[in-house]
Design a protein around this motif. Structure first.
Motif, PDB file in Angstrom:
ATOM      1  N   LYS A 323      35.940  52.026  33.732  1.00 59.29           N
ATOM      2  CA  LYS A 323      35.175  50.849  34.384  1.00 59.29           C
ATOM      3  C   LYS A 323      35.106  49.702  33.447  1.00 59.29           C
ATOM      4  CE  LYS A 323      31.638  53.926  36.643  1.00 59.29           C
ATOM      5  NZ  LYS A 323      30.154  54.450  36.616  1.00 59.29           N
ATOM      6  N   VAL A 324      35.112  49.337  32.415  1.00 57.73           N
ATOM      7  CA  VAL A 324      35.053  48.341  31.067  1.00 57.73           C
ATOM      8  C   VAL A 324      36.646  47.686  31.634  1.00 57.73           C
ATOM      9  CG1 VAL A 324      36.478  47.517  29.107  1.00 57.73           C
ATOM     10  CG2 VAL A 324      34.221  49.869  29.772  1.00 57.73           C
ATOM     11  N   LEU A 325      38.048  48.543  32.235  1.00 59.47           N
ATOM     12  CA  LEU A 325      39.004  47.911  32.368  1.00 59.47           C
ATOM     13  C   LEU A 325      39.366  47.269  32.984  1.00 59.47           C
ATOM     14  CD1 LEU A 325      41.671  50.860  31.181  1.00 59.47           C
ATOM     15  CD2 LEU A 325      40.987  48.602  29.950  1.00 59.47           C
ATOM     16  N   GLU A 326      38.292  48.038  34.677  1.00 62.34           N
ATOM     17  CA  GLU A 326      38.511  46.992  35.626  1.00 62.34           C
ATOM     18  C   GLU A 326      37.862  45.698  35.601  1.00 62.34           C
ATOM     19  OE1 GLU A 326      38.454  49.943  39.691  1.00 62.34           O
ATOM     20  OE2 GLU A 326      36.209  49.510  38.551  1.00 62.34           O
ATOM     21  N   LYS A 327      36.259  44.918  34.832  1.00 67.87           N
ATOM     22  CA  LYS A 327      36.239  44.198  34.555  1.00 67.87           C
ATOM     23  C   LYS A 327      36.440  43.501  33.720  1.00 67.87           C
ATOM     24  CE  LYS A 327      32.576  44.563  36.556  1.00 67.87           C
ATOM     25  NZ  LYS A 327      32.317  43.351  38.079  1.00 67.87           N
ATOM     26  N   VAL A 328      37.875  44.171  32.316  1.00 65.18           N
ATOM     27  CA  VAL A 328      38.552  43.150  31.172  1.00 65.18           C
ATOM     28  C   VAL A 328      39.360  42.555  32.240  1.00 65.18           C
ATOM     29  CG1 VAL A 328      40.118  43.910  29.732  1.00 65.18           C
ATOM     30  CG2 VAL A 328      38.525  44.626  29.418  1.00 65.18           C
ATOM     31  N   ILE A 329      40.030  43.223  33.425  1.00 62.66           N
ATOM     32  CA  ILE A 329      41.402  42.720  33.767  1.00 62.66           C
ATOM     33  C   ILE A 329      40.802  41.560  34.922  1.00 62.66           C
ATOM     34  CG2 ILE A 329      42.878  42.931  35.609  1.00 62.66           C
ATOM     35  CD1 ILE A 329      43.289  45.897  34.839  1.00 62.66           C
ATOM     36  N   GLU A 330      39.368  41.881  35.353  1.00 61.62           N
ATOM     37  CA  GLU A 330      38.996  40.272  36.419  1.00 61.62           C
ATOM     38  C   GLU A 330      38.108  39.439  35.341  1.00 61.62           C
ATOM     39  OE1 GLU A 330      34.271  39.798  37.481  1.00 61.62           O
ATOM     40  OE2 GLU A 330      35.267  42.313  38.248  1.00 61.62           O
ATOM     41  N   LYS A 331      38.128  39.270  34.180  1.00 62.12           N
ATOM     42  CA  LYS A 331      38.006  38.467  33.253  1.00 62.12           C
ATOM     43  C   LYS A 331      39.285  37.476  32.946  1.00 62.12           C
ATOM     44  CE  LYS A 331      32.941  39.242  32.793  1.00 62.12           C
ATOM     45  NZ  LYS A 331      32.428  37.716  32.928  1.00 62.12           N
ATOM     46  N   GLN A 332      40.147  38.335  32.493  1.00 58.88           N
ATOM     47  CA  GLN A 332      41.043  38.673  31.633  1.00 58.88           C
ATOM     48  C   GLN A 332      42.965  37.927  32.869  1.00 58.88           C
ATOM     49  OE1 GLN A 332      41.239  36.725  29.002  1.00 58.88           O
ATOM     50  NE2 GLN A 332      39.367  38.006  28.296  1.00 58.88           N
ATOM     51  N   LYS A 333      42.736  37.751  33.939  1.00 55.39           N
ATOM     52  CA  LYS A 333      43.741  37.499  34.237  1.00 55.39           C
ATOM     53  C   LYS A 333      44.933  36.855  33.995  1.00 55.39           C
ATOM     54  CE  LYS A 333      45.030  38.409  39.430  1.00 55.39           C
ATOM     55  NZ  LYS A 333      46.458  37.010  39.127  1.00 55.39           N
ATOM     56  N   ASP A 334      44.634  35.844  33.778  1.00 53.30           N
ATOM     57  CA  ASP A 334      45.443  34.462  33.562  1.00 53.30           C
ATOM     58  C   ASP A 334      45.966  34.824  31.879  1.00 53.30           C
ATOM     59  OD1 ASP A 334      44.709  32.622  35.659  1.00 53.30           O
ATOM     60  OD2 ASP A 334      43.193  31.482  34.233  1.00 53.30           O
ATOM     61  N   PHE A 335      45.482  35.911  31.096  1.00 53.42           N
ATOM     62  CA  PHE A 335      45.770  37.044  30.390  1.00 53.42           C
ATOM     63  C   PHE A 335      46.996  37.622  29.932  1.00 53.42           C
ATOM     64  CE2 PHE A 335      45.748  40.468  27.232  1.00 53.42           C
ATOM     65  CZ  PHE A 335      46.737  40.344  26.191  1.00 53.42           C
ATOM     66  N   PHE A 336      46.889  37.880  30.941  1.00 53.55           N
ATOM     67  CA  PHE A 336      47.709  39.503  31.815  1.00 53.55           C
ATOM     68  C   PHE A 336      48.838  38.901  32.823  1.00 53.55           C
ATOM     69  CE2 PHE A 336      43.939  42.216  30.892  1.00 53.55           C
ATOM     70  CZ  PHE A 336      44.189  43.407  30.530  1.00 53.55           C
ATOM     71  N   ASP A 337      49.123  37.695  32.900  1.00 60.63           N
ATOM     72  CA  ASP A 337      49.833  37.115  33.628  1.00 60.63           C
ATOM     73  C   ASP A 337      50.461  36.110  32.856  1.00 60.63           C
ATOM     74  OD1 ASP A 337      49.311  38.027  36.673  1.00 60.63           O
ATOM     75  OD2 ASP A 337      47.722  35.985  37.338  1.00 60.63           O
ATOM     76  N   LYS A 338      49.711  35.295  31.933  1.00 58.80           N
ATOM     77  CA  LYS A 338      50.635  34.344  31.539  1.00 58.80           C
ATOM     78  C   LYS A 338      50.912  34.544  29.729  1.00 58.80           C
ATOM     79  CE  LYS A 338      48.865  31.403  34.703  1.00 58.80           C
ATOM     80  NZ  LYS A 338      47.919  30.075  35.369  1.00 58.80           N
TER      81      LYS A 338
END
Length: 458
Positions: A323-338
């Motif tokens: 659940k924590v990782l789900e929220k992290v990805i939701e808030k940090q999508k640009d970080f994982f992309d770029k």
């Protein structure tokens, strides 16, 4: 004074930390390695617990077999020290075992050289004894006098052995201190410049502080010559043992989850394969209903309760992290992309509020845990960052983004006139970042970058 004794009834609520609650919290904050060790310990002590590791040879899991040919192309093997290679396909052209070598310690390497180069058994024995006394840096910390007393040998014999050791590789081994270590390396390079040896002997502290004007004056050379000599000394190795196994095992990182991009969305794949599957031994379930010995039944029930709670707590740990990782990805999508420059400010409190759990629960859930992304393995804690205000668009900017900009500014500066902390601060303020000189200095030090006076080149 009158003393009264009265009985009063009060009602209050208290949160009592039971042993079960304490264990649940303890399991939540364990890293994967710690949890695996804990499970192995519980399995050894609790007979009702069954532990089963995934069997890759099982035909039902044949679709999950690892393709090592493909894996070798793009995986970094040093991040997969815990990988189970028991299911290696013998028909494959490339074996992962090709990349595994035995550890050779520095001391073993030195003694091998001794035996190759010397025929004198007594000298080999003396040198081997001295080698065993080298510290983790490869330095000799015992004096010639002490070694002579210990070995009951004349000092000349000890000195001869030390000279032999100092002639071995790596260069600088067997030195008594940093100065001797550096001078041994200069001698091996056939350096004949006496100023260079004077710099090592008398001016190392000034060199560390980049005080080239002072060095040039005391050695009676130009600034440029002082800097050139300094560059030579700085290229030497102060720790000869570097790169050798010194007795401490490498601690491998086992990611708790893999973040994979499928199309436009990111999915979380929990790395469950590194932990065993837990279940209850059916023999003990039956024993409760058939056994007449009350003490035996009580013992089994206690162990069953412990096993069930462990299984439940591990599943709760997994669920919380997911659940924590789900929220992290939701808030940090640009970080994982770029990448790092797009990391947004995000605190533990932000995630805790979103999930309606306590901040400490988030902190424990991410403690010493890692995720594997398409770019690299990341410590989950590193994607949490406080922010400073950006004036132009009134947006928060993550600290790591500011640090990256400071790093780039310093990399691109005029080395003859390096930027001061105030200079960097002024540039960042013009770029729209609300930051003080003191904060710049703090971030620069955290990046391991020296001050402008120590970066200056002549």
């Amino acid at each position: 004074m009158k003393l009264d004794y009265n009985l009063n009834l009060t009602q209050e609520q208290k949160l009592i930390m039971t042993q079960s609650m304490q264990l649940s919290i303890k399991l939540l904050q364990m890293s994967t390695v710690e949890l695996k060790e804990y499970i192995d310990k519980e399995f050894a002590e609790n007979p009702t617990l069954e532990v089963k590791y995934e069997d890759l040879e099982d035909g039902s899991n044949s679709k999950d077999k690892l393709d090592y040919k493909e894996m070798i192309k793009y995986l970094e093997f040093d991040s997969y020290g815990s990988q189970n290679y028991s299911a290696y396909d013998q028909d494959s052209d490339i074996s992962p075992f090709t990349f595994i070598s035995s550890k050779k310690s520095l001391k073993e390497y030195l003694i091998e050289q001794l035996r190759e180069q010397l025929n004198d058994k007594e000298l080999i024995a003396i040198s081997s004894y001295i080698i065993e006394g080298l510290d983790e840096r490869g330095y000799l910390t015992s004096s010639i006098e002490d070694l002579s007393d210990e070995l009951k040998l004349p000092q000349k014999s000890v000195q001869a052995a030390i000279r032999i050791i100092q002639s071995l590789d790596p260069v600088g081994i067997g030195a008594r201190d940093l100065k001797e270590c550096l001078k041994l390396q200069l001698l091996r390079k056939n350096c004949t410049n006496e100023k260079l040896y004077s710099l090592v002997e008398d001016h190392l502290e000034s060199l560390a502080d980049n005080k080239y004007p002072q060095i040039s004056k005391e050695l009676n050379i130009t600034l440029q010559e002082a800097q050139e000599l300094g560059d030579i000394v700085k290229s030497l190795e102060p720790k000869p043992s570097r790169g050798f196994y010194t007795g401490e095992d490498v601690k491998y990182i086992i990611p708790d989850a893999i973040i994979k991009k499928l199309g436009e969305e990111y999915v979380i794949i929990m790395n469950d394969g590194v932990l065993p599957r837990l279940s209850i031994n059916p023999i003990y379930k039956e024993l409760i209903t058939t056994e007449k010995d009350k003490e035996a039944v009580a013992y089994v029930k206690d162990k069953l309760d412990s096993a069930l709670f462990l299984i439940k707590s591990i599943e709760s740990r997994r669920s919380t992290l997911y659940k924590v990782l789900e929220k992290v990805i939701e808030k940090q999508k640009d970080f994982f992309d770029k990448g790092d420059n797009y990391l947004r400010p995000m605190t533990l409190k932000d995630i805790a509020t979103e999930l309606d759990i306590h901040e400490s629960t988030v902190s424990r859930a991410i403690r010493e845990k890692y995720i594997l992304t398409d770019r690299k393995t990341i410590k989950i804690k590193d994607v949490f960052s406080s922010g400073i205000q950006k004036n132009r668009d009134n947006e928060d900017v993550a600290v790591i983004s500011i640090k990256n900009k400071i790093k780039v500014l310093i990399e691109e500066e005029d080395k003859g006139k390096p930027l001061s902390d105030q200079g960097i601060c002024d540039i960042l303020n013009k770029m729209g970042f609300n930051i003080s000189r003191r904060t710049v200095a703090k971030y620069r030090e955290e990046l391991g970058i020296k001050s402008s006076s120590k970066r200056k080149r002549f």
